[in-house]
Write an enzyme that holds these catalytic residues in place. Structure first.
Site, mmCIF file in Angstrom:
data_model
loop_
_atom_site.group_PDB
_atom_site.id
_atom_site.type_symbol
_atom_site.label_atom_id
_atom_site.label_comp_id
_atom_site.label_asym_id
_atom_site.label_seq_id
_atom_site.Cartn_x
_atom_site.Cartn_y
_atom_site.Cartn_z
ATOM 1 N N LYS A 114 -76.192 -10.502 -21.549
ATOM 2 C CA LYS A 114 -76.343 -9.659 -20.349
ATOM 3 C C LYS A 114 -77.802 -9.216 -20.227
ATOM 4 C CE LYS A 114 -71.990 -9.496 -19.188
ATOM 5 N NZ LYS A 114 -71.519 -10.074 -17.930
ATOM 6 N N SER B 285 -71.677 -15.283 -15.264
ATOM 7 C CA SER B 285 -72.227 -14.016 -14.794
ATOM 8 C C SER B 285 -73.753 -13.927 -14.883
ATOM 9 C CB SER B 285 -71.617 -12.847 -15.577
ATOM 10 O OG SER B 285 -72.193 -12.764 -16.856
#
Lengths: 417, 137
Positions: free
Chosen positions: B86, B49
């Site tokens: 993230k 991701s």
């Protein structure tokens, strides 16, 4: 001003640093060979789990309450301890590491600090930020008062991890909420004797006459009383004193009944003791060597022998040889040995050794220097006395070991992206 | 402590190296890549991701706990008992991915969330190293 900073349930907390799955769970850490519980995190303490209880006795209770059990991961604790000490060292001009999770600070050129409480929080925050370890910070005008303030910072209600003893009222407030044995240097025995005089709290002790304490209990208690009143008596060199006894002892991973295996284990302990003794420039005069079955066995067997060296020594070869001299009086066929160890119980300073006219020294400093450097460079155990050859059976049992998050590349934490 | 080793030579053994006087400490990757060595740990990236920010599956993340977190920093956080990497949106309280396939995650009060550190450096092994192999497995 002096400070004492220590980590809150250090071993258990270290386990949580790199394992987010157990951050909010009760955690206990077991001693060498997973024998006893040696550390409990605050959540586990709330469940009423006592320290130093044998693991097998409380195993089902732990399982029932979903308590996370870990073996001692010394590699991890050593790394986090070093990081923690590095942060703390930045905040004072003298720093003394007292144990794996405790250090004393001495502030000599810090007149600029007017709010010690706030300064304590600055240190706490920095340690938390860099290591994720919570620490308690205590400040006082003597080492004993710093230790008392540290106790208050963690254990007494109304303190938020920092406590300062810098005037009469803060001294009275904290000391009167401490029991006698909470005071540094007052052990259980001494505490009992003092309480027979009607003393209850640290404040009661502080109000005794130092002279009469000296005549009844000796110079150590006199100094404690003075220290509790803000008069520094203990100094750096004394708290960092060389150990007067050095032991190496451990229970076996699996029971041992074989003669050679027991001898190898004892010899290995002897060489560990020898190395530690050299590390503090001492010499061994008297060595105690012992082995036993488990106290939970029927017919508990325990044997301990003292060996006295004609001339005190730090020579590994001579110290290991002592095991052979006494071994026959310790070993008994048929016993399933559970634990053994070696302790140097009488030490001499190698700088002031008493020479003996009839016994020439058996030391060999050059050989020992070479021996220690090789083991330091290539890993401990690179050179060993042959009899101490390692054997899996008594290697440390660590069934619940967490990964080497900071010491092995193959075990670094996984991070989901 | 870092020491420049200078060897003492005994006896005459030809000419002294003309470079001897210029000896310096060799380059160290740690010295280059770690801003706060005491507060830094390594982690292994797992998942795709963050490819838009150049972090691929199997990369090593260098996580710095001291580095200041600002809007848009690449962070490692403990999110509900799991270490995640993230992009933090401090304005809206979101965890963003650098990939079209992963939607932003809102951090709510019901979540357990702590920032562990900032990732300013990550590195890729173009050939698998045996030392890291068991970690990738």
């Amino acid at each position: 001003m002096f400070g004492l900073i220590d980590a809150v349930s250090f071993y258990a907390r270290c386990e949580k640093v790199f394992d987010p799955t157990i951050r909010n769970k009760p955690v206990v850490v077991l001693t060498n060979n997973d024998g006893c519980i040696c550390a409990v995190c605050p959540m586990a303490r709330e469940l009423g789990i006592p320290k130093f209880i044998p693991y097998f006795k409380i195993k089902s209770f732990l399982a029932k309450h979903n308590v996370v059990v870990r073996s001692s991961n010394y590699e991890l604790y050593a790394d986090l301890s070093e990081r923690m000490m590095n942060v703390i060292a930045r905040y004072s001009d003298r720093h003394y590491v007292y144990s794996i999770d405790e250090s004393f600070l001495h502030f000599r050129n810090f007149a600029c600090i007017d709010d010690w409480h706030q300064y304590g929080h600055v240190i706490r925050k920095a340690v938390w930020c860099e290591t994720r370890l919570p620490v308690g910070v205590g400040f006082g005008s003597t080492l004993t008062l710093a230790k008392a303030a540290n106790h208050a910072s963690k254990k007494l209600a109304g303190f938020d991890g920092v406590a300062v003893i810098d005037d009469h009222s803060s001294r009275k407030e904290i000391l009167s909420r401490m029991t006698l044995t909470d005071v540094w240097g007052i052990g259980t025995k001494l505490g009992k004797r003092l309480s027979m005089l009607g003393l209850k709290t640290g404040w009661d002790l502080a109000n005794q006459s130092p002279k009469s304490m000296r005549s009844q209990f000796g110079v150590v208690v006199e100094r404690t009383v003075n220290e509790l009143n803000g008069m520094p008596c203990l100094n750096w060199d004394e708290i960092g004193q060389d150990k007067r006894e050095i032991f190496s002892t451990r229970s076996f991973g699996q029971r041992v009944s074989d003669e050679h295996a027991l001898k190898a284990a004892l010899s290995s302990h002897a060489s560990i003791v020898a190395k530690k003794v050299r590390g503090q420039q001492s010499l061994i005069k008297r060595l105690v060597i012992f082995a036993s079955s488990s106290p939970h066995d029927d017919n508990y067997y325990k044997k301990s022998v003292i060996y006295e060296f004609p001339v005190a020594t730090d020579n590994t070869l001579k110290i290991v040889a002592a095991i052979s001299y006494v071994f026959d009086s310790i070993y008994m066929p048929g016993i399933m040995f559970y634990r053994c160890g070696v302790g140097a119980v009488e030490l001499e300073n190698s700088q002031f050794q008493q020479q003996d006219m009839f016994n020439v020294t058996v030391n060999n400093p050059q050989l020992m220097k070479c021996y220690d450097s090789v083991n330091h460079r290539y890993g401990s155990g690179a050179i060993e006395v042959a009899v101490a050859e390692k054997n899996d059976k008594w290697a440390m049992r660590r069934n619940f070991l967490s990964p080497g998050y900071t010491s092995k590349w193959s075990e670094i934490p996984k991070i989901i992206c | 402590m870092k020491v420049i080793p200078v060897y003492i030579e005994a006896g005459i053994s030809g000419f002294e190296s003309p470079a001897a006087e210029y000896k310096e400490l060799n380059l160290s990757l740690e010295e280059l890549l770690l801003q706060h060595p005491n507060a830094t740990f390594f982690g292994l990236a797992n998942g795709r991701s963050m490819e838009g920010r150049g972090i691929f599956d199997g990369d090593v993340l260098v996580v710095d706990r001291v580095e200041h977190v600002s809007n848009g920093s690449v962070i490692v956080a403990n999110f509900n008992g799991c270490f995640v990497c993230k992009i933090i949106d401090t304005d809206k309280g979101l965890l963003l991915s650098a990939s079209d396939e992963n939607k932003p995650i809102a951090i709510t009060e019901a979540d357990s969330f702590q920032i562990e550190g900032v990732v300013n450096v990550s590195f890729r092994l173009h050939k698998k190293l045996p030392k890291l192999l068991s970690c990738l497995a």
